[in-house]
Design a protein around this motif. Structure first.
Motif, mmCIF file in Angstrom:
data_model
loop_
_atom_site.group_PDB
_atom_site.id
_atom_site.type_symbol
_atom_site.label_atom_id
_atom_site.label_comp_id
_atom_site.label_asym_id
_atom_site.label_seq_id
_atom_site.Cartn_x
_atom_site.Cartn_y
_atom_site.Cartn_z
ATOM 1 N N LEU A 116 0.859 -1.182 0.000
ATOM 2 C CA LEU A 116 0.000 0.000 0.000
ATOM 3 C C LEU A 116 0.895 1.232 0.000
ATOM 4 O O LEU A 116 1.723 1.408 0.892
ATOM 5 N N ILE A 117 0.724 2.074 -1.017
ATOM 6 C CA ILE A 117 1.476 3.327 -1.127
ATOM 7 C C ILE A 117 0.564 4.469 -0.705
ATOM 8 O O ILE A 117 -0.521 4.639 -1.272
ATOM 9 N N VAL A 118 0.993 5.252 0.297
ATOM 10 C CA VAL A 118 0.194 6.384 0.754
ATOM 11 C C VAL A 118 1.039 7.645 0.630
ATOM 12 O O VAL A 118 1.961 7.881 1.423
ATOM 13 N N ASP A 119 0.748 8.462 -0.382
ATOM 14 C CA ASP A 119 1.521 9.675 -0.649
ATOM 15 C C ASP A 119 0.643 10.602 -1.478
ATOM 16 O O ASP A 119 -0.064 10.138 -2.386
ATOM 17 N N ASP A 120 0.678 11.892 -1.193
ATOM 18 C CA ASP A 120 -0.194 12.828 -1.922
ATOM 19 C C ASP A 120 0.459 13.363 -3.192
ATOM 20 O O ASP A 120 -0.172 14.117 -3.942
ATOM 21 N N GLU A 121 1.713 12.993 -3.454
ATOM 22 C CA GLU A 121 2.376 13.418 -4.687
ATOM 23 C C GLU A 121 2.212 12.325 -5.749
ATOM 24 O O GLU A 121 2.868 11.285 -5.682
ATOM 25 N N LYS A 122 1.344 12.592 -6.711
ATOM 26 C CA LYS A 122 1.018 11.565 -7.702
ATOM 27 C C LYS A 122 2.247 11.104 -8.476
ATOM 28 O O LYS A 122 2.370 9.923 -8.823
ATOM 29 N N SER A 123 3.173 12.016 -8.753
ATOM 30 C CA SER A 123 4.366 11.630 -9.512
ATOM 31 C C SER A 123 5.183 10.591 -8.749
ATOM 32 O O SER A 123 5.709 9.634 -9.339
ATOM 33 N N ILE A 124 5.271 10.759 -7.436
ATOM 34 C CA ILE A 124 6.016 9.792 -6.621
ATOM 35 C C ILE A 124 5.264 8.473 -6.556
ATOM 36 O O ILE A 124 5.855 7.390 -6.671
ATOM 37 N N VAL A 125 3.948 8.546 -6.389
ATOM 38 C CA VAL A 125 3.141 7.323 -6.357
ATOM 39 C C VAL A 125 3.312 6.543 -7.649
ATOM 40 O O VAL A 125 3.489 5.318 -7.638
ATOM 41 N N ASP A 126 3.277 7.252 -8.779
ATOM 42 C CA ASP A 126 3.414 6.579 -10.084
ATOM 43 C C ASP A 126 4.769 5.891 -10.217
ATOM 44 O O ASP A 126 4.863 4.763 -10.727
ATOM 45 N N ILE A 127 5.830 6.556 -9.758
ATOM 46 C CA ILE A 127 7.176 5.971 -9.840
ATOM 47 C C ILE A 127 7.266 4.739 -8.952
ATOM 48 O O ILE A 127 7.792 3.691 -9.363
ATOM 49 N N LEU A 128 6.750 4.851 -7.725
ATOM 50 C CA LEU A 128 6.790 3.719 -6.798
ATOM 51 C C LEU A 128 5.963 2.553 -7.328
ATOM 52 O O LEU A 128 6.399 1.395 -7.294
ATOM 53 N N LYS A 129 4.795 2.868 -7.831
ATOM 54 C CA LYS A 129 3.906 1.832 -8.362
ATOM 55 C C LYS A 129 4.575 1.097 -9.525
ATOM 56 O O LYS A 129 4.579 -0.139 -9.573
ATOM 57 N N PHE A 130 5.168 1.847 -10.455
ATOM 58 C CA PHE A 130 5.825 1.246 -11.616
ATOM 59 C C PHE A 130 6.953 0.305 -11.185
ATOM 60 O O PHE A 130 7.048 -0.841 -11.658
ATOM 61 N N ASN A 131 7.821 0.769 -10.276
ATOM 62 C CA ASN A 131 8.984 -0.025 -9.883
ATOM 63 C C ASN A 131 8.609 -1.207 -8.999
ATOM 64 O O ASN A 131 9.220 -2.275 -9.108
ATOM 65 N N LEU A 132 7.619 -1.055 -8.143
ATOM 66 C CA LEU A 132 7.174 -2.170 -7.311
ATOM 67 C C LEU A 132 6.528 -3.265 -8.162
ATOM 68 O O LEU A 132 6.784 -4.451 -7.973
#
Length: 233
Positions: free
Chosen positions: A6-22
């Motif tokens: 579960l990724i909890v972050d309000d910066e969509k760019s960071i969420v997208d990067i984390l989601k892609f790499n995970l």
């Protein structure tokens, strides 16, 4: 079976990067952009690990962590913070976070921490038990290795997986003083990239659950200037 982060972050760019790499590393992901939604998803979806930003809307990451731990939820939590202050990092650990990483961070380092925490939890998940397995007994404490549970006066203690691993690591060699660096390697399972006070925080939290008087421990002892040991007296 794939593990879920579960990724909890309000910066969509960071969420997208984390989601892609995970997902590239074969993890499933769930995403939330504020603390309220993150807390709801943590309870409903029961992920295997949470990446939790501190500065998020509605409910900050500290409060999300505090709420989950107060309700007995022991999902591993890695705090993500843009703050450099050591007090903020220690505060998150005091609330029950397993680890923290400071922005900006490398994806390689973050994935290493996710992988390590996932492995640690997998090794401490109790198998189906038909009876009492191998145990360590000392005064009022029983550590049951088969059930991965610590009992005090016959009552199971609500320990996180890290707290369980910490007491197990110390109790298997009673009287042996172990440095914080050795504990970080043996319990955290990697060289820590931050403050070794994380070990002190984990010991303090363990004592609060284990000892009648945490200020005067009789189980997890301190050797000033050296490290910690499990009493053999």
């Amino acid at each position: 079976m794939s593990k879920t982060v579960l990724i909890v972050d309000d910066e969509k760019s960071i969420v997208d990067i984390l989601k892609f790499n995970l997902e590239k590393s074969e993890y499933n992901t769930i995403c939330a952009y504020d603390g309220r939604e993150g807390l709801r998803l943590a309870k409903e979806k029961n992920p295997d690990l949470i990446l939790l930003d501190v500065m998020i809307p509605y409910i900050d990451g500290f409060e999300v962590c505090k709420t989950l731990r107060s309700e007995g939820n022991n999902i591993p939590i890695i705090m993500i913070t843009a703050r450099e202050e050591e007090t903020d990092k220690v505060f998150g650990l005091e609330l029950g976070a397993d680890d923290y990483i400071t922005k900006p961070f490398s994806i390689r380092e973050l994935l290493a921490r996710v992988n390590t925490n996932m492995r640690r939890v997998a090794t401490t998940e109790p198998p189906p038990a038909e009876g009492i397995g191998e145990t360590i007994r000392f005064k009022e404490i029983v550590i049951d290795f088969e059930r991965h549970t610590v009992f005090k006066c016959g009552k199971a203690l609500e320990l996180t997986s890290r707290e369980y691993e910490l007491i197990k690591f110390l109790a298997t060699t009673p009287g042996k003083v172990v440095s914080r660096e050795e504990l970080m390697t043996g319990v955290w399972q990697y060289d820590y990239f931050g403050d070794l006070r994380a070990v002190d925080v984990a010991v303090r939290r363990l004592r609060e659950k284990l000892e009648d008087n945490p200020a005067e421990p009789i189980y997890v002892m301190t050797k000033r200037g050296v490290g910690y040991y499990f009493s053999e007296e």
